[in-house]
Design a protein around this motif. Structure first.
Motif, PDB file in Angstrom:
ATOM      1  N   ALA A 110      14.155  -2.298 -27.164  1.00 41.72           N
ATOM      2  CA  ALA A 110      14.847  -1.124 -26.624  1.00 41.72           C
ATOM      3  C   ALA A 110      14.937  -1.228 -25.107  1.00 41.72           C
ATOM      4  O   ALA A 110      13.969  -1.618 -24.453  1.00 41.72           O
ATOM      5  N   ILE A 111      16.108  -0.902 -24.568  1.00 37.39           N
ATOM      6  CA  ILE A 111      16.325  -0.859 -23.119  1.00 37.39           C
ATOM      7  C   ILE A 111      17.088   0.419 -22.803  1.00 37.39           C
ATOM      8  O   ILE A 111      18.081   0.728 -23.451  1.00 37.39           O
ATOM      9  N   THR A 112      16.618   1.162 -21.809  1.00 37.57           N
ATOM     10  CA  THR A 112      17.337   2.369 -21.398  1.00 37.57           C
ATOM     11  C   THR A 112      17.215   2.557 -19.886  1.00 37.57           C
ATOM     12  O   THR A 112      16.115   2.763 -19.368  1.00 37.57           O
ATOM     13  N   PRO A 113      18.323   2.457 -19.145  1.00 30.74           N
ATOM     14  CA  PRO A 113      18.292   2.698 -17.695  1.00 30.74           C
ATOM     15  C   PRO A 113      18.004   4.173 -17.402  1.00 30.74           C
ATOM     16  O   PRO A 113      18.330   5.056 -18.196  1.00 30.74           O
ATOM     17  N   HIS A 114      17.396   4.401 -16.254  1.00 31.12           N
ATOM     18  CA  HIS A 114      17.175   5.790 -15.851  1.00 31.12           C
ATOM     19  C   HIS A 114      18.519   6.419 -15.522  1.00 31.12           C
ATOM     20  O   HIS A 114      19.343   5.822 -14.827  1.00 31.12           O
ATOM     21  N   PRO A 115      18.792   7.628 -16.005  1.00 39.13           N
ATOM     22  CA  PRO A 115      20.111   8.242 -15.803  1.00 39.13           C
ATOM     23  C   PRO A 115      20.439   8.578 -14.357  1.00 39.13           C
ATOM     24  O   PRO A 115      21.611   8.695 -14.006  1.00 39.13           O
ATOM     25  N   SER A 116      19.420   8.739 -13.497  1.00 40.74           N
ATOM     26  CA  SER A 116      19.681   9.215 -12.136  1.00 40.74           C
ATOM     27  C   SER A 116      19.280   8.245 -11.045  1.00 40.74           C
ATOM     28  O   SER A 116      19.888   8.243  -9.978  1.00 40.74           O
ATOM     29  N   PHE A 117      18.254   7.447 -11.270  1.00 42.41           N
ATOM     30  CA  PHE A 117      17.762   6.545 -10.232  1.00 42.41           C
ATOM     31  C   PHE A 117      18.345   5.156 -10.426  1.00 42.41           C
ATOM     32  O   PHE A 117      18.174   4.536 -11.478  1.00 42.41           O
TER      33      PHE A 117
ATOM     34  N   MET B  62      13.838   5.004 -27.164  1.00 43.02           N
ATOM     35  CA  MET B  62      13.312   5.691 -25.985  1.00 43.02           C
ATOM     36  C   MET B  62      14.395   6.612 -25.448  1.00 43.02           C
ATOM     37  O   MET B  62      15.551   6.201 -25.322  1.00 43.02           O
ATOM     38  N   LYS B  63      14.030   7.850 -25.135  1.00 37.57           N
ATOM     39  CA  LYS B  63      14.990   8.817 -24.615  1.00 37.57           C
ATOM     40  C   LYS B  63      14.398   9.528 -23.399  1.00 37.57           C
ATOM     41  O   LYS B  63      13.358  10.193 -23.503  1.00 37.57           O
ATOM     42  N   TRP B  64      15.080   9.382 -22.247  1.00 40.69           N
ATOM     43  CA  TRP B  64      14.652  10.111 -21.056  1.00 40.69           C
ATOM     44  C   TRP B  64      14.822  11.611 -21.273  1.00 40.69           C
ATOM     45  O   TRP B  64      15.701  12.047 -22.008  1.00 40.69           O
ATOM     46  N   HIS B  65      13.988  12.382 -20.602  1.00 41.56           N
ATOM     47  CA  HIS B  65      14.066  13.842 -20.688  1.00 41.56           C
ATOM     48  C   HIS B  65      15.439  14.323 -20.213  1.00 41.56           C
ATOM     49  O   HIS B  65      16.026  13.756 -19.279  1.00 41.56           O
TER      50      HIS B  65
ATOM     51  N   ARG C 181      13.511  16.600  -9.078  1.00 45.50           N
ATOM     52  CA  ARG C 181      12.827  15.490  -9.729  1.00 45.50           C
ATOM     53  C   ARG C 181      11.901  15.967 -10.839  1.00 45.50           C
ATOM     54  O   ARG C 181      11.044  15.230 -11.304  1.00 45.50           O
ATOM     55  N   LYS C 182      12.059  17.173 -11.276  1.00 40.63           N
ATOM     56  CA  LYS C 182      11.214  17.696 -12.344  1.00 40.63           C
ATOM     57  C   LYS C 182      11.403  16.869 -13.611  1.00 40.63           C
ATOM     58  O   LYS C 182      12.520  16.679 -14.084  1.00 40.63           O
ATOM     59  N   ASP C 183      10.309  16.392 -14.145  1.00 40.00           N
ATOM     60  CA  ASP C 183      10.317  15.615 -15.392  1.00 40.00           C
ATOM     61  C   ASP C 183      11.126  14.324 -15.292  1.00 40.00           C
ATOM     62  O   ASP C 183      11.554  13.776 -16.300  1.00 40.00           O
ATOM     63  N   SER C 184      11.347  13.803 -14.083  1.00 39.51           N
ATOM     64  CA  SER C 184      12.178  12.608 -13.954  1.00 39.51           C
ATOM     65  C   SER C 184      11.523  11.363 -14.525  1.00 39.51           C
ATOM     66  O   SER C 184      12.196  10.362 -14.760  1.00 39.51           O
ATOM     67  N   GLY C 185      10.210  11.411 -14.759  1.00 41.30           N
ATOM     68  CA  GLY C 185       9.530  10.270 -15.370  1.00 41.30           C
ATOM     69  C   GLY C 185       9.156  10.484 -16.823  1.00 41.30           C
ATOM     70  O   GLY C 185       8.437   9.666 -17.409  1.00 41.30           O
TER      71      GLY C 185
ATOM     72  N   HIS D 285       4.450   8.328 -13.653  1.00 46.72           N
ATOM     73  CA  HIS D 285       4.306   8.885 -12.305  1.00 46.72           C
ATOM     74  C   HIS D 285       4.963   8.002 -11.252  1.00 46.72           C
ATOM     75  O   HIS D 285       5.383   8.488 -10.204  1.00 46.72           O
ATOM     76  N   ALA D 286       5.065   6.706 -11.533  1.00 47.71           N
ATOM     77  CA  ALA D 286       5.703   5.802 -10.574  1.00 47.71           C
ATOM     78  C   ALA D 286       7.154   6.188 -10.338  1.00 47.71           C
ATOM     79  O   ALA D 286       7.689   5.997  -9.242  1.00 47.71           O
ATOM     80  N   ILE D 287       7.818   6.740 -11.346  1.00 48.52           N
ATOM     81  CA  ILE D 287       9.198   7.187 -11.179  1.00 48.52           C
ATOM     82  C   ILE D 287       9.244   8.516 -10.444  1.00 48.52           C
ATOM     83  O   ILE D 287      10.076   8.729  -9.557  1.00 48.52           O
ATOM     84  N   ASN D 288       8.344   9.425 -10.793  1.00 50.13           N
ATOM     85  CA  ASN D 288       8.303  10.709 -10.093  1.00 50.13           C
ATOM     86  C   ASN D 288       8.090  10.518  -8.596  1.00 50.13           C
ATOM     87  O   ASN D 288       8.663  11.222  -7.762  1.00 50.13           O
ATOM     88  N   ASN D 289       7.276   9.509  -8.252  1.00 44.69           N
ATOM     89  CA  ASN D 289       6.964   9.248  -6.844  1.00 44.69           C
ATOM     90  C   ASN D 289       7.903   8.238  -6.213  1.00 44.69           C
ATOM     91  O   ASN D 289       7.852   8.010  -5.006  1.00 44.69           O
ATOM     92  N   GLN D 290       8.736   7.577  -7.050  1.00 41.67           N
ATOM     93  CA  GLN D 290       9.616   6.501  -6.583  1.00 41.67           C
ATOM     94  C   GLN D 290       8.835   5.466  -5.776  1.00 41.67           C
ATOM     95  O   GLN D 290       9.252   5.033  -4.707  1.00 41.67           O
ATOM     96  N   SER D 291       7.662   5.110  -6.323  1.00 40.62           N
ATOM     97  CA  SER D 291       6.855   4.078  -5.675  1.00 40.62           C
ATOM     98  C   SER D 291       6.303   3.153  -6.739  1.00 40.62           C
ATOM     99  O   SER D 291       6.335   3.467  -7.923  1.00 40.62           O
ATOM    100  N   GLY D 292       5.808   2.027  -6.336  1.00 37.99           N
ATOM    101  CA  GLY D 292       5.253   1.078  -7.296  1.00 37.99           C
ATOM    102  C   GLY D 292       4.022   1.644  -7.964  1.00 37.99           C
ATOM    103  O   GLY D 292       3.381   2.576  -7.495  1.00 37.99           O
ATOM    104  N   GLY D 293       3.643   1.048  -9.082  1.00 38.86           N
ATOM    105  CA  GLY D 293       2.469   1.527  -9.785  1.00 38.86           C
ATOM    106  C   GLY D 293       1.980   0.502 -10.765  1.00 38.86           C
ATOM    107  O   GLY D 293       2.509  -0.591 -10.865  1.00 38.86           O
ATOM    108  N   ASP D 294       0.925   0.853 -11.470  1.00 36.45           N
ATOM    109  CA  ASP D 294       0.409  -0.045 -12.492  1.00 36.45           C
ATOM    110  C   ASP D 294       0.262   0.748 -13.772  1.00 36.45           C
ATOM    111  O   ASP D 294       0.795   1.848 -13.908  1.00 36.45           O
TER     112      ASP D 294
END
Length: 335
Positions: A191-198, A235-238, A250-254, A271-280
């Motif tokens: 499954a592959i799904t791009p983020h709708p906004s970012f 997979m379905k984004w909110h 950015r509510k629920d963007s991740g 949370h990495a998407i909510n913060n638009q920063s790298g993560g693990d």
């Protein structure tokens, strides 16, 4: 009536004017025959008021891909996606396109065109390019999933049973621009799904029971990943992810709903998407789970009930062998 089973389907979200002013929402279906069919959602009684009793809807067939030739007639169309991530409100002349993937290891690009009409435009779908994308041990590998990528007009992504995810430039498909293999994925990419906004951000799910988040500008490792307890199939984004284009929130963007086959279903927050920063791996969490399905959970989507003051989110999921569908609260852990 369909001539074969439907393995995937996507609504066209792009809203454009011109020749398409009189065109209802379009739904593309990927069929076991290897063909793609387009249907238009039409209000058959032409009522314009908002009462539910006045609305009668019908899906009308408007176009199909060409029949497969003898060499590929046994290939199933496994997945498809529209290029509506380019700009959902654009009328910039970029044509509507559909990317599709097949059980014989190929990926194909289709152009959807619209002719002038006073009532309904005439729609034509033409395959413009097809290439051999995935193989394993010298044999074609099922390409389970494919997609365009928001922010990258000429990039498509494919994932297959050969445990690889590949990025392609559709102007030159002799080799992928990037490939991630068994150094990261321990099983097929499903499954592959791009983020709708970012822009540049997409999620990849695998039989290895992980959902991974990538930025195509830095593919050395995932931004984040989370174990969901079963092989990932949908997979379905909110829904609020789509609204961010309009209101900037950015509510629920991740947040994402996942159908994890034998593991049931999960609601995940990255949370990495909510913060638009790298993560693990620790930058993602399971918010809730649903395990009432008695067999493989293959389907999942969000349902929004608008009560006027707010919109209530409900998860809708379904399973195959036990033929069950459920609506459940995504904010609570369920049996």
């Amino acid at each position: 009536k369909m001539e074969s089973g439907v393995l995937d389907g996507k609504w066209r979200r792009r809203r454009r004017g011109g020749k398409q002013n009189n065109l209802g929402p379009l739904f593309a279906s990927a069929c076991a025959s290897g063909r793609i069919h387009l249907h238009s959602l039409e209000n058959i009684n032409n009522k314009t008021d908002d009462t539910d009793s006045a609305q009668q809807w019908n899906l009308s067939h408007v176009a199909s891909s060409e029949e497969e030739d003898a060499s590929s007639s046994s290939a199933l169309c496994l997945a498809l996606a529209w290029n509506d991530f380019i700009d959902i409100n654009s009328d910039d002349g970029v044509p509507d396109q559909i990317i599709s993937s097949y059980s014989n290891g190929t990926v194909a690009l289709h152009q959807v065109s619209y002719a002038e009409s006073e009532t309904h435009p005439t729609i034509k779908m033409e395959e413009t390019h097809r290439w051999n994308a995935h193989a394993m041990f010298g044999c074609p590998s099922e390409v389970w999933t494919c997609s365009f990528l928001r922010g990258e007009e000429n990039v498509v992504i494919s994932g297959a049973d050969d445990c690889t995810l590949k990025l392609w430039d559709i102007r030159q498909t002799q080799r992928p621009t990037h490939k991630i293999g068994d150094s990261e994925f321990e099983a097929g990419v499903t499954a592959i799904t791009p983020h709708p906004s970012f822009e540049h951000i997409f999620a990849a799910g695998s039989y290895d029971e992980y959902v991974r988040i990538y930025d195509n500008r830095k593919m050395d490792e995932p931004m984040s990943k989370v174990h969901v307890g079963g092989g990932v199939w949908r997979m379905k984004w909110h829904p609020s992810c789509w609204k961010e284009e309009v209101d900037g929130s950015r509510k629920d963007s991740g947040k994402m709903l996942v159908a994890a086959m034998h593991g049931g279903c999960r609601v995940v927050n990255f949370h990495a998407i909510n913060n638009q920063s790298g993560g693990d791996e620790d930058s993602a969490e399971i918010l809730s789970k649903f395990t009432a399905h008695e067999s493989m959970a293959y389907g999942a989507d969000w349902v929004c009930f608008d009560n006027g003051a707010s919109c209530e989110d409900v998860a809708a999921t379904c399973s195959f062998y036990d033929r069950q569908a459920f609506l459940w609260d995504p904010c609570a852990n369920n049996p």
